[in-house]
Design a protein around this motif. Structure first.
Motif, PDB file in Angstrom:
ATOM      1  N   LYS A 245     106.245  31.328  87.365  1.00  0.00           N
ATOM      2  CA  LYS A 245     105.215  32.007  86.582  1.00  0.00           C
ATOM      3  C   LYS A 245     103.936  32.281  87.362  1.00  0.00           C
ATOM      4  CE  LYS A 245     104.033  27.588  84.368  1.00  0.00           C
ATOM      5  NZ  LYS A 245     104.030  26.858  83.082  1.00  0.00           N
ATOM      6  N   SER A 246     103.638  31.494  88.386  1.00  0.00           N
ATOM      7  CA  SER A 246     102.415  31.731  89.160  1.00  0.00           C
ATOM      8  C   SER A 246     102.626  32.680  90.329  1.00  0.00           C
ATOM      9  CB  SER A 246     101.855  30.399  89.690  1.00  0.00           C
ATOM     10  OG  SER A 246     102.741  29.830  90.642  1.00  0.00           O
ATOM     11  N   GLN A 268     114.634  35.469  80.451  1.00  0.00           N
ATOM     12  CA  GLN A 268     113.938  36.523  79.696  1.00  0.00           C
ATOM     13  C   GLN A 268     112.548  36.742  80.275  1.00  0.00           C
ATOM     14  OE1 GLN A 268     114.231  35.013  75.642  1.00  0.00           O
ATOM     15  NE2 GLN A 268     115.805  36.535  75.158  1.00  0.00           N
ATOM     16  N   GLN A 269     111.883  35.663  80.654  1.00  0.00           N
ATOM     17  CA  GLN A 269     110.568  35.762  81.287  1.00  0.00           C
ATOM     18  C   GLN A 269     110.674  36.446  82.640  1.00  0.00           C
ATOM     19  OE1 GLN A 269     108.560  32.383  83.557  1.00  0.00           O
ATOM     20  NE2 GLN A 269     107.604  32.155  81.544  1.00  0.00           N
ATOM     21  N   ALA A 270     111.706  36.079  83.404  1.00  0.00           N
ATOM     22  CA  ALA A 270     111.915  36.706  84.708  1.00  0.00           C
ATOM     23  C   ALA A 270     112.164  38.196  84.560  1.00  0.00           C
ATOM     24  CB  ALA A 270     113.081  36.039  85.424  1.00  0.00           C
ATOM     25  N   ARG A 271     112.979  38.574  83.576  1.00  0.00           N
ATOM     26  CA  ARG A 271     113.261  39.992  83.357  1.00  0.00           C
ATOM     27  C   ARG A 271     111.997  40.756  82.957  1.00  0.00           C
ATOM     28  NH1 ARG A 271     115.744  42.978  85.734  1.00  0.00           N
ATOM     29  NH2 ARG A 271     117.784  42.029  85.415  1.00  0.00           N
ATOM     30  N   LYS A 272     111.161  40.147  82.163  1.00  0.00           N
ATOM     31  CA  LYS A 272     109.916  40.800  81.741  1.00  0.00           C
ATOM     32  C   LYS A 272     108.997  41.043  82.927  1.00  0.00           C
ATOM     33  CE  LYS A 272     106.013  40.231  78.557  1.00  0.00           C
ATOM     34  NZ  LYS A 272     105.392  39.358  77.522  1.00  0.00           N
ATOM     35  N   SER A 306     120.067  37.688  78.347  1.00  0.00           N
ATOM     36  CA  SER A 306     118.745  37.831  78.967  1.00  0.00           C
ATOM     37  C   SER A 306     118.690  38.933  80.012  1.00  0.00           C
ATOM     38  CB  SER A 306     118.335  36.499  79.603  1.00  0.00           C
ATOM     39  OG  SER A 306     118.250  35.481  78.633  1.00  0.00           O
ATOM     40  N   GLY A 307     119.814  39.601  80.226  1.00  0.00           N
ATOM     41  CA  GLY A 307     119.825  40.691  81.188  1.00  0.00           C
ATOM     42  C   GLY A 307     120.056  40.242  82.608  1.00  0.00           C
ATOM     43  N   THR A 308     120.708  39.078  82.790  1.00  0.00           N
ATOM     44  CA  THR A 308     121.024  38.593  84.126  1.00  0.00           C
ATOM     45  C   THR A 308     122.167  39.426  84.694  1.00  0.00           C
ATOM     46  OG1 THR A 308     120.367  36.380  83.434  1.00  0.00           O
ATOM     47  CG2 THR A 308     121.625  36.554  85.473  1.00  0.00           C
ATOM     48  N   ASN A 309     121.985  39.982  85.869  1.00  0.00           N
ATOM     49  CA  ASN A 309     122.976  40.888  86.446  1.00  0.00           C
ATOM     50  C   ASN A 309     124.156  40.163  87.070  1.00  0.00           C
ATOM     51  OD1 ASN A 309     119.999  42.001  87.088  1.00  0.00           O
ATOM     52  ND2 ASN A 309     121.308  43.721  86.517  1.00  0.00           N
ATOM     53  N   ILE A 310     123.885  39.002  87.670  1.00  0.00           N
ATOM     54  CA  ILE A 310     124.919  38.213  88.340  1.00  0.00           C
ATOM     55  C   ILE A 310     124.807  36.788  87.822  1.00  0.00           C
ATOM     56  CG2 ILE A 310     125.789  37.370  90.559  1.00  0.00           C
ATOM     57  CD1 ILE A 310     124.335  39.830  91.839  1.00  0.00           C
TER      58      ILE A 310
END
Length: 341
Positions: A245-246, A268-272, A306-310
């Protein structure tokens, strides 16, 4: 679509029939004691025998765990070649450093360059060549320990981190040298037959360095590496441990095809924060070892939503992870693919 096509298309952010399920190797180890028994190949012997290493890696694919093969099974081959002393570990514990090659960043000029024609580095390259002849449709993932993690394995880590802040000119010179060695090792893996190169740099996390030093050191030398490797038409993955996050802004500057994260990072946070990037992860290593198949399936579906591709284990596997739990990841992804067809 075979496994290699699926993974390479996913890394290029192209359409695939379903997410690939992989575990690269290296820091993200895919070998367990269950798999050793099935394959009839054990650690620590496999760390220094090319045929055993290839057979054990292929057993992970053959027994329905993951859709790739990957080498090596540890993250100290580079430091060992540069002069650090290691132990090969045991059936349960991976190889690790027992004594360092230098005492200070200032001593980096005394380090010997990596020699691809000897030692465990040659064993790894020979094993990749063997795997290339075993199955052309299965992607081979070669693994590199990242610049910060290698540099802090060649010398004592606490001293290394202190000197990163106090002696920046020598720190950059040291990391430049280390990164050049890693580039040469990756090129040798590609020449041997690797389709994808993964760099894992757990010691280069923003949690340890903070955003400013993360950008100054981790991002800078990862990008030096990736900019060179991109010339060789292979897929690339970067794995960083810890919270993001930082350092999402800085992480987005890393020029690998895919970014892989620890299970503490909500995808989900990573995708955002990383809207257009190919993301990989991040099934809890703890859950894979100590949970059950129902828990693993739930985590796998959460990653998919969460939209993880792999899809992959967050930080590899604990060696005591039950093979039924490991296989549940791929089984769940295939089941969901059939249901949505």
């Amino acid at each position: 679509m075979n496994e290699k096509e699926r993974l390479l298309r996913a890394l290029r952010n192209e359409e695939v029939d379903r997410p690939p399920v992989v575990c690269p190797g290296g820091m993200m180890n895919m070998i367990t004691t269950d798999l050793m028994k099935i394959a009839g190949v054990k650690w620590p012997e496999a760390h220094s025998d090319a045929q055993m290493m290839a057979n054990l890696s292929y057993a992970s694919y053959k027994n329905g765990c993951f859709e790739n093969v990957g080498l090596p099974f540890d993250m100290v081959a580079e430091a060992e070649q540069m002069g650090a002393k290691i132990t090969l570990g045991s059936e349960i514990f991976e190889p690790h450093v027992t004594s360092y090659a230098i005492e200070s960043i200032h001593d980096w000029k005394s380090l010997k360059p990596m020699d691809m024609s000897e030692g465990r580095v040659k064993t790894i390259l020979d094993a990749i060549k063997i795997l290339r002849g075993m199955d052309k449709d299965v992607p081979i993932i070669g693994n590199i320990t990242g610049p910060i993690s290698t540099a802090s394995s060649v010398m004592e880590p606490t001293t290394f981190y202190k000197e990163l802040r106090k002696h920046k000119a020598d720190a950059h010179a040291y990391l430049d040298f280390v990164t050049d060695q890693l580039i040469d090792f990756a090129k040798a893996q590609i020449d041997a037959g690797a389709d994808v190169i993964t760099v894992s740099d757990p010691s280069g996390t923003g949690e340890i360095l903070g955003p400013k030093l993360f950008e100054e050191y981790t991002v800078k030398y990862l990008n030096k590496f990736y900019d060179e490797i991109k010339k060789y038409n292979v897929g690339t993955i970067c794995h960083i441990c810890g919270q993001m996050k930082s350092v999402y802004k800085e992480m987005n500057e890393v020029r690998s095809d895919a970014l892989s994260f620890d299970s503490v990072v909500p995808m989900q946070q990573a995708r955002k924060n990383l809207e257009d990037r190919v993301l990989m992860g991040n099934i809890s290593t703890y859950a894979l070892e100590f949970g059950d198949t129902e828990r693993v399936s739930k985590l796998t579906r959460s990653a998919e939503r969460s939209g993880t591709n792999i899809i992959s284990p967050a930080c590899g596997l604990g060696t005591k992870s039950p093979i039924t739990n490991i296989k549940a990841i791929l089984e769940t992804v295939k089941e969901d693919s059939r249901a949505n067809a």
